[in-house]
Design a protein around this motif. Structure first.
Motif, PDB file in Angstrom:
ATOM      1  N   ALA A   1       0.843  -1.201   0.000  1.00  0.00           N
ATOM      2  CA  ALA A   1       0.000   0.000   0.000  1.00  0.00           C
ATOM      3  C   ALA A   1       0.881   1.256   0.000  1.00  0.00           C
ATOM      4  O   ALA A   1       0.578   2.239  -0.689  1.00  0.00           O
TER       5      ALA A   1
ATOM      6  N   CYS B   1      -8.048  -0.136  -1.274  1.00  0.00           N
ATOM      7  CA  CYS B   1      -8.188  -0.982  -0.078  1.00  0.00           C
ATOM      8  C   CYS B   1      -9.309  -2.006  -0.267  1.00  0.00           C
ATOM      9  O   CYS B   1      -9.200  -3.143   0.194  1.00  0.00           O
TER      10      CYS B   1
ATOM     11  N   GLU C   1      -8.381   4.663  -0.987  1.00  0.00           N
ATOM     12  CA  GLU C   1      -9.529   4.079  -0.286  1.00  0.00           C
ATOM     13  C   GLU C   1     -10.174   2.988  -1.156  1.00  0.00           C
ATOM     14  O   GLU C   1     -10.480   1.896  -0.675  1.00  0.00           O
TER      15      GLU C   1
END
Ligand code: 5GP
Length: 226
Positions: free
Chosen positions: A147, A173, A170
């Motif tokens: 990430a 994820c 976001e």
């Protein structure tokens, strides 16, 4: 066609059999979080592998600087996109980051019917639609090494505002958890190595018995019992 496209000598005629001939093309789906480098990877892949084409999507997103209509995307208005969607023109489509993106069913069919393999670079929602419609495809999910590295890459390309980067991270994820629904995972840790892995996947899929059946039958037909 080069050996990458799978040719085999015809022992009776001395001519090669072309494995692509007469078979329907194979559909490949490549998905990855934004910033993973999938476009670069896939552009390199289609340059390296013969008989493999990259699908050109339709989008309602405005073209970015340097992007060309009809090359990077078919750029159309939201109204036109919605009209096409209403007419059932898309094999799949989705709203990604507030814009529509879709794959034209007719373009896909024309490519596959002409025995060429096709790569769709689409998001996870689009991939889900293709699968749920029972369309045969081979899914490849490209992961960034971490990430943190994805965040660095998104900031490094300085295409987006900090707010937009936050939104893309976001979404990433959520998207990475879908990688288990694909057939293959490729980690884009180094460009050349990742392209090699993608190429290996395409060539392995082309060597499957079902893809090679017509060629294998021709070869087997040259064997006469004594
Ligand atoms: P971008 O705006 O950065 O070119 O693309 C944003 C996202 O839309 C990427 O994840 C890309 O894979 C996805 N995308 C591009 N074309 C299509 C498409 O035809 N269908 C779907 N579902 N997603 C697409």
């Amino acid at each position: 066609m080069s050996s990458d496209g799978q040719q085999s000598a015809d022992p009776s005629q001395g001519r090669p059999f072309d494995a692509a001939q007469g078979r329907r093309g194979q559909l490949f789906i490549v998905s990855a979080p934004s910033g993973t480098g999938k476009t670069t990877l896939v552009e390199r892949l289609v340059q390296l592998v013969p008989n493999l084409r990259l699908s050109r999507s339709y989008t309602s997103r405005p073209a970015r600087a340097g992007e060309r209509d009809g090359l990077d995307y078919n750029f159309i208005s939201r109204d036109r996109f919605e009209a096409m969607a209403g007419d059932g023109a898309f094999l799949e489509y989705a709203d990604v980051f507030g814009n529509y993106y879709g794959t034209a069913a007719a373009d896909t069919e024309a490519t596959l019917a002409s025995s060429q393999d096709l790569v769709l670079v689409i998001d996870v929602q689009g991939a889900r639609q293709v699968r749920s419609r029972g369309i045969e495809s081979v899914g490849i999910f490209v992961l960034p090494p971490s990430a943190g590295i994805l965040a660095q890459r998104l900031r490094g390309r300085s295409k987006d505002s900090e707010e937009e980067i936050g939104r893309r991270l976001e979404v990433a994820c959520r998207e990475v958890h879908e990688c288990g629904t694909y057939e293959y995972v490729v980690v884009n840790d180094a460009l050349d190595a990742a392209v090699d892995r993608l190429r290996a996947i395409v060539l392995a899929e082309r060597a499957r018995v079902k893809a090679m059946r017509a060629v294998a039958e021709k070869i087997i037909g040259t064997f006469k019992p004594s």
